[in-house]
Design a protein around this motif. Sequence first.
Motif, short mmCIF file in Angstrom:
data_model
loop_
_atom_site.label_atom_id
_atom_site.label_comp_id
_atom_site.label_asym_id
_atom_site.label_seq_id
_atom_site.Cartn_x
_atom_site.Cartn_y
_atom_site.Cartn_z
N ALA A 119 0.81 -1.22 0.00
CA ALA A 119 0.00 0.00 0.00
C ALA A 119 0.84 1.26 0.00
O ALA A 119 0.30 2.36 -0.04
CB ALA A 119 -0.93 0.00 1.21
N LEU A 120 2.16 1.14 0.10
CA LEU A 120 3.04 2.30 0.13
C LEU A 120 3.42 2.71 -1.29
O LEU A 120 3.67 1.88 -2.15
CB LEU A 120 4.31 1.99 0.93
N THR A 121 3.47 4.03 -1.51
CA THR A 121 3.94 4.56 -2.79
C THR A 121 5.43 4.87 -2.69
O THR A 121 6.05 4.72 -1.62
CB THR A 121 3.17 5.84 -3.15
N ALA A 122 6.00 5.31 -3.81
CA ALA A 122 7.42 5.67 -3.80
C ALA A 122 7.69 6.88 -2.93
O ALA A 122 8.84 7.18 -2.61
CB ALA A 122 7.90 5.94 -5.23
N ASN A 123 6.63 7.60 -2.53
CA ASN A 123 6.78 8.80 -1.70
C ASN A 123 6.45 8.53 -0.24
O ASN A 123 6.25 9.47 0.52
CB ASN A 123 5.87 9.91 -2.25
N ASP A 124 6.35 7.23 0.12
CA ASP A 124 5.99 6.86 1.49
C ASP A 124 7.07 5.95 2.08
O ASP A 124 7.78 5.25 1.35
CB ASP A 124 4.66 6.09 1.52
N THR A 125 7.15 5.96 3.40
CA THR A 125 7.94 4.97 4.12
C THR A 125 7.28 4.76 5.47
O THR A 125 6.42 5.54 5.89
CB THR A 125 9.41 5.40 4.27
N MET A 126 7.69 3.70 6.16
CA MET A 126 7.02 3.32 7.39
C MET A 126 8.06 3.00 8.46
O MET A 126 9.04 2.31 8.19
CB MET A 126 6.12 2.11 7.12
#
Length: 688
Positions: free
Chosen positions: A108-115
């Motif tokens: 569900a993460l995009t290239a502009n996300d991190t967790m």
Amino acid sequence: MLLLHSFGWNFQAEDVFGDFLRTDLAEKSPYPLDRYEVLLEIARFSDGERDEAFVDYLRALFPTHPPDLIVTMISPAARFIQRHRQDLFPSTPVIFGALDARAIGDGALTANDTMVAVSIDQRAFIENILRTLPGTTTVAVVAGDAPIERFWVKELHRVIQPFENRINFIFLNELSFGDMLTRVAALPPRSAIYFGDLIVDAQGIPHRQEEVLSRLHAVANAPIFSQYDYQLGGGIVGGPLLSIHALSRKTAEVAARILAGASPGDIKTPPQKLGEPEFDWRELRRWGIQQADLPSDSTISFREPTLWEQYRWYILAAAAFSALQAILIVGLLLNRLRLRRAHDQLRTSEEGMSLAAIAAKLRFWVWDVPRDEVRASESDWSSGNWRSARPVHFDQFIDVVHPDDRASLHQAVRGALEGDGQYETEYRVMSPDSTVRWIAARGRVEFDQHGKPRQLRAISIDITERRRGEDEARDLNGRLITAHEDERARLAHALHDDVTQRLALLAIDAGRKEKGLGDPVAGRAMRSIRHDLVQLSEDVHALSYALHPAILEDLGLIEALKAECARFGAVEGIPTSFRVIKDVDEPTSPLSLCLYRVAQEALRNVARHSRASSVEVELRAVRGGLELAVRDNGVGFDPTRKQGRPSLGLAGMRQRLALIDGELLIDSAPGGGTSIVARAPLKRGDAP
């Protein structure tokens, strides 16, 4: 940076994480941070139930410029951002922090996300209870009834299935908090309490986590176990706990990497697991738990020290007192020698600095605000020549300031004392021989622990020669513009009064010749010549108007602007409106010409760059002057962004307005059109 909380101030885990994160971000960020924090409080409700109001609020909070980074705390805020990512800040990097690794899958993460996630192992909490208290037969589960709490209660039901054959689990999440207190005060023997999170009880009443734990601890007849390290010392026994500070440090490190230019999608942070077991010695004693029953790698905190541990330093100090006295005496003698040398070096340094300041025409001064005492180095451009050894009051210190500049100086000082502490201004001073000198001053206010101004440290420098150079350059620029306008007017008059008249006569003669020719072919040729002469006359007339519109001198500024708007709309095909707001009397020629040229240049920029479908031009009287505004609905631009090459048109407008003490204001945004406003004061000779 935007920090999004899932809760209000009642969820201690999020509060603690937020407190640590703010400190860690300030330490690790490569840039100064302008931090916004929004308490969504959506964790108490189902997903999407209260989204609309928070979406509107965030849009209003960032109307033009989105945040550079978003950090969410706990899973409800993360899911909120995912639901409204395209509506709010589609291009802003997001760190989904302080949430279980299962809440958002990697897919569900995009290239502009991190967790930056955690691995909440509820099975490990239950096993810790049974390992610490092997004879446990009952476990009371204290939890709330918010959606996120119901999720974890459901997860716990799944985790405890292997233990249900030997442990009786009592779930209290469907009770009010008062009923929970009653139940935990009357648990059967060989019981333990597992405290998850209690945000909202079954009656819908919110509770603060630290208060819940404190009241549980006060009435419980069984030991309490929980999951966060910050709760150790607040009433829980302990075990493998989740370190909130370690989680905040990881989140701050990821944020620093993103702010430094790293791509969020390239940053993979493994979920944080529970730490090594840690126990509260006081709770172990209270419930009779033996240290032998704890894991071998356990850490025991809050242990009461023995008599030797409490007083060993006093004992050692007494034994070493005689030797220490000798060491202190020797140290004091050596320190006295060092102080004497340092004093001599400081005096030499101050003398050198004083000479350097005098040579550079600098002046250092310090204002002790509470005592209203100013100490300053001497200066050859002030009438007082105050010295640091002779303090004076601030009003005495600025007696040398030109009377016309004292108000602005007081305003700059007041702004520094009441604002961010930065002091910067320019003013004139009067020397004893009545010579006026220009001074630039910069400084900073130091505040005490209560935020009250303690002292203002500043440095002043003589900039008279620079100001003279600026005035001479401005005067020269004014003369050049005036000469340019005079030459344009001379050429315009010559074209209008001479060339166009002669072309008109030639056209009339050609018309007469056309009628007198009997040959149709010759007549058509003469007609073509006459048509070309008429067209050439009109072109010369238009060129004369462009060089210097006679209507400005004949009918005034308002009629000239009205005619220019009509001409621009006809030539460029862009509907252009003009209106006058309030009663505007005709100003003098210099002011009229300046505003007219600004309008011309602004309209030229609209035609060249804006791709607008309409333009509005307004002229209004404002207090003490006139205001001309040219607004379009075109593509706009970012005024703060450095252009590839400087705009000569904008520079020319600013130069013209500077000559009459006016100012140019530009308001634009990509896709939002452009507004150019010229303000000019009415001076003596202008219309009242």
